[in-house]
Design a protein around this motif. Structure first.
Motif, PDB file in Angstrom:
ATOM      1  N   LEU A 145       0.859  -1.182   0.000  1.00 53.00           N
ATOM      2  CA  LEU A 145       0.000   0.000   0.000  1.00 53.00           C
ATOM      3  C   LEU A 145       0.893   1.229   0.000  1.00 53.00           C
ATOM      4  N   ALA A 146       0.497   2.234  -0.733  1.00 51.20           N
ATOM      5  CA  ALA A 146       1.239   3.492  -0.757  1.00 51.20           C
ATOM      6  C   ALA A 146       0.315   4.613  -0.291  1.00 51.20           C
ATOM      7  N   VAL A 147       0.901   5.681   0.207  1.00 53.47           N
ATOM      8  CA  VAL A 147       0.111   6.835   0.607  1.00 53.47           C
ATOM      9  C   VAL A 147      -0.695   7.293  -0.609  1.00 53.47           C
ATOM     10  N   GLY A 148      -1.997   7.421  -0.459  1.00 53.84           N
ATOM     11  CA  GLY A 148      -2.870   7.835  -1.554  1.00 53.84           C
ATOM     12  C   GLY A 148      -3.302   6.702  -2.469  1.00 53.84           C
ATOM     13  N   GLN A 149      -2.853   5.470  -2.210  1.00 58.45           N
ATOM     14  CA  GLN A 149      -3.233   4.310  -3.024  1.00 58.45           C
ATOM     15  C   GLN A 149      -3.704   3.195  -2.099  1.00 58.45           C
ATOM     16  N   PRO A 150      -4.995   3.173  -1.758  1.00 60.57           N
ATOM     17  CA  PRO A 150      -5.530   2.199  -0.811  1.00 60.57           C
ATOM     18  C   PRO A 150      -5.572   0.789  -1.384  1.00 60.57           C
ATOM     19  N   GLY A 151      -5.864  -0.147  -0.522  1.00 60.98           N
ATOM     20  CA  GLY A 151      -5.999  -1.545  -0.926  1.00 60.98           C
ATOM     21  C   GLY A 151      -7.128  -2.205  -0.163  1.00 60.98           C
ATOM     22  N   ARG A 152      -7.240  -3.508  -0.350  1.00 62.59           N
ATOM     23  CA  ARG A 152      -8.339  -4.246   0.268  1.00 62.59           C
ATOM     24  C   ARG A 152      -7.915  -5.694   0.459  1.00 62.59           C
ATOM     25  N   ILE A 153      -8.358  -6.279   1.563  1.00 59.95           N
ATOM     26  CA  ILE A 153      -8.276  -7.719   1.775  1.00 59.95           C
ATOM     27  C   ILE A 153      -9.682  -8.152   2.182  1.00 59.95           C
ATOM     28  N   ASN A 154     -10.311  -8.971   1.363  1.00 56.58           N
ATOM     29  CA  ASN A 154     -11.717  -9.357   1.534  1.00 56.58           C
ATOM     30  C   ASN A 154     -12.561  -8.090   1.682  1.00 56.58           C
ATOM     31  N   ASP A 155     -13.316  -7.950   2.773  1.00 55.39           N
ATOM     32  CA  ASP A 155     -14.182  -6.779   2.966  1.00 55.39           C
ATOM     33  C   ASP A 155     -13.503  -5.650   3.733  1.00 55.39           C
ATOM     34  N   ILE A 156     -12.215  -5.777   3.989  1.00 56.89           N
ATOM     35  CA  ILE A 156     -11.507  -4.789   4.794  1.00 56.89           C
ATOM     36  C   ILE A 156     -10.739  -3.830   3.881  1.00 56.89           C
ATOM     37  N   ARG A 157     -11.102  -2.538   3.942  1.00 56.85           N
ATOM     38  CA  ARG A 157     -10.361  -1.517   3.209  1.00 56.85           C
ATOM     39  C   ARG A 157      -9.175  -1.102   4.058  1.00 56.85           C
ATOM     40  N   MET A 158      -8.028  -0.877   3.420  1.00 58.26           N
ATOM     41  CA  MET A 158      -6.807  -0.491   4.136  1.00 58.26           C
ATOM     42  C   MET A 158      -6.171   0.673   3.398  1.00 58.26           C
ATOM     43  N   TRP A 159      -5.625   1.635   4.147  1.00 58.51           N
ATOM     44  CA  TRP A 159      -4.890   2.716   3.528  1.00 58.51           C
ATOM     45  C   TRP A 159      -3.846   3.239   4.510  1.00 58.51           C
ATOM     46  N   VAL A 160      -2.811   3.838   3.950  1.00 55.76           N
ATOM     47  CA  VAL A 160      -1.704   4.376   4.727  1.00 55.76           C
ATOM     48  C   VAL A 160      -1.833   5.886   4.727  1.00 55.76           C
ATOM     49  N   GLU A 161      -1.817   6.474   5.919  1.00 51.38           N
ATOM     50  CA  GLU A 161      -1.918   7.921   6.027  1.00 51.38           C
ATOM     51  C   GLU A 161      -0.553   8.599   5.960  1.00 51.38           C
ATOM     52  N   ALA A 162       0.477   7.934   6.508  1.00 47.04           N
ATOM     53  CA  ALA A 162       1.820   8.513   6.506  1.00 47.04           C
ATOM     54  C   ALA A 162       2.836   7.411   6.765  1.00 47.04           C
ATOM     55  N   VAL A 163       4.061   7.617   6.251  1.00 51.25           N
ATOM     56  CA  VAL A 163       5.142   6.658   6.448  1.00 51.25           C
ATOM     57  C   VAL A 163       6.433   7.411   6.757  1.00 51.25           C
ATOM     58  N   THR A 164       7.166   6.932   7.749  1.00 47.87           N
ATOM     59  CA  THR A 164       8.507   7.420   8.038  1.00 47.87           C
ATOM     60  C   THR A 164       9.427   6.199   7.990  1.00 47.87           C
ATOM     61  N   PRO A 165      10.724   6.379   8.095  1.00 48.49           N
ATOM     62  CA  PRO A 165      11.608   5.206   8.094  1.00 48.49           C
ATOM     63  C   PRO A 165      11.367   4.250   9.265  1.00 48.49           C
ATOM     64  N   SER A 166      10.789   4.733  10.377  1.00 49.91           N
ATOM     65  CA  SER A 166      10.613   3.863  11.542  1.00 49.91           C
ATOM     66  C   SER A 166       9.192   3.376  11.771  1.00 49.91           C
ATOM     67  N   HIS A 167       8.171   4.099  11.292  1.00 54.77           N
ATOM     68  CA  HIS A 167       6.801   3.678  11.513  1.00 54.77           C
ATOM     69  C   HIS A 167       5.841   4.314  10.490  1.00 54.77           C
ATOM     70  N   ALA A 168       4.607   3.804  10.495  1.00 53.73           N
ATOM     71  CA  ALA A 168       3.587   4.304   9.572  1.00 53.73           C
ATOM     72  C   ALA A 168       2.257   4.392  10.306  1.00 53.73           C
ATOM     73  N   VAL A 169       1.335   5.147   9.736  1.00 48.79           N
ATOM     74  CA  VAL A 169      -0.018   5.227  10.263  1.00 48.79           C
ATOM     75  C   VAL A 169      -0.917   4.486   9.271  1.00 48.79           C
ATOM     76  N   LEU A 170      -1.506   3.380   9.756  1.00 54.95           N
ATOM     77  CA  LEU A 170      -2.324   2.486   8.940  1.00 54.95           C
ATOM     78  C   LEU A 170      -3.767   2.547   9.421  1.00 54.95           C
ATOM     79  N   SER A 171      -4.715   2.633   8.480  1.00 52.34           N
ATOM     80  CA  SER A 171      -6.141   2.655   8.819  1.00 52.34           C
ATOM     81  C   SER A 171      -6.841   1.467   8.177  1.00 52.34           C
ATOM     82  N   LEU A 172      -7.805   0.897   8.907  1.00 53.80           N
ATOM     83  CA  LEU A 172      -8.658  -0.200   8.425  1.00 53.80           C
ATOM     84  C   LEU A 172     -10.109   0.214   8.598  1.00 53.80           C
ATOM     85  N   SER A 173     -10.958  -0.220   7.666  1.00 52.05           N
ATOM     86  CA  SER A 173     -12.380   0.062   7.748  1.00 52.05           C
ATOM     87  C   SER A 173     -13.145  -0.933   6.902  1.00 52.05           C
ATOM     88  N   THR A 174     -14.393  -1.166   7.234  1.00 49.91           N
ATOM     89  CA  THR A 174     -15.257  -2.007   6.395  1.00 49.91           C
ATOM     90  C   THR A 174     -16.382  -1.183   5.792  1.00 49.91           C
TER      91      THR A 174
END
Length: 175
Positions: A145-174
């Motif tokens: 997943l890239a910032v601004g390019q969401p993805g999906r696994i089954n019914d779960i939508r996933m997207w990345v809000e921000a990424v740094t070299p040490s951590h990222a902010v990941l969101s999940l929703s149905t």
């Protein structure tokens, strides 16, 4: 009639080979939660990509975004994740867990574990494989997943809000 694991593996491998476009769809379990109340999963739109640059992730972001990975079991969360973090997911979604494998430049690589033949995935560089040990099989999806390019696994939508070299902010929703 039960399909032998070797045949199921061959069919899934062939399906992945033939799609070759970054999207692989395998049957979703009928027991997967739906929001429409009708048969099958309800269609949902992906989160809109914005032209704004990603938000900076600083030390205070952990408190604002949350670090309770177990809180993602219902597939509704926004958490700060690091490589190696494992988010347990309610098996009713056909996904047992989502693991952060690596962080890259504005992207994140996720490993999604689920039931054999029960995973459908969308994102960049999607690969679905199946592993069997002593007659027990599971499906594994690798999704970038890239910032601004969401993805999906089954019914779960996933997207990345921000990424740094040490951590990222990941969101999940149905929704």
């Amino acid at each position: 009639m039960r399909i032998p694991p070797r045949i199921a593996l061959a069919v899934a491998t062939l399906a992945a080979f033939l799609t070759g476009c970054g999207m692989v769809f395998l049957p979703v379990p009928r027991s997967a939660p739906t929001t429409s109340g009708g048969p099958g999963p309800a269609p949902a739109s992906e989160p809109a990509a914005t032209s704004a640059p990603p938000a900076e992730v600083d030390e205070g972001a952990d408190a604002r975004r949350g670090t309770d990975l177990a809180g993602c079991a219902d597939a509704h969360c926004t958490v700060t994740v690091r490589p190696g973090d494992r988010l347990p997911i309610d098996p009713g979604f056909g996904v047992a867990a989502i693991t952060v494998e690596a962080l890259g430049d504005e992207e994140i690589l996720l490993i999604c574990e689920g039931s054999i033949g029960m995973l459908s995935a969308r994102g960049r560089n999607v690969r679905i494989s199946q592993h069997c040990v002593n007659g027990r099989c599971r499906g594994v999806a690798r999704i970038t997943l890239a910032v601004g390019q969401p993805g999906r696994i089954n019914d779960i939508r996933m997207w990345v809000e921000a990424v740094t070299p040490s951590h990222a902010v990941l969101s999940l929703s149905t929704e």
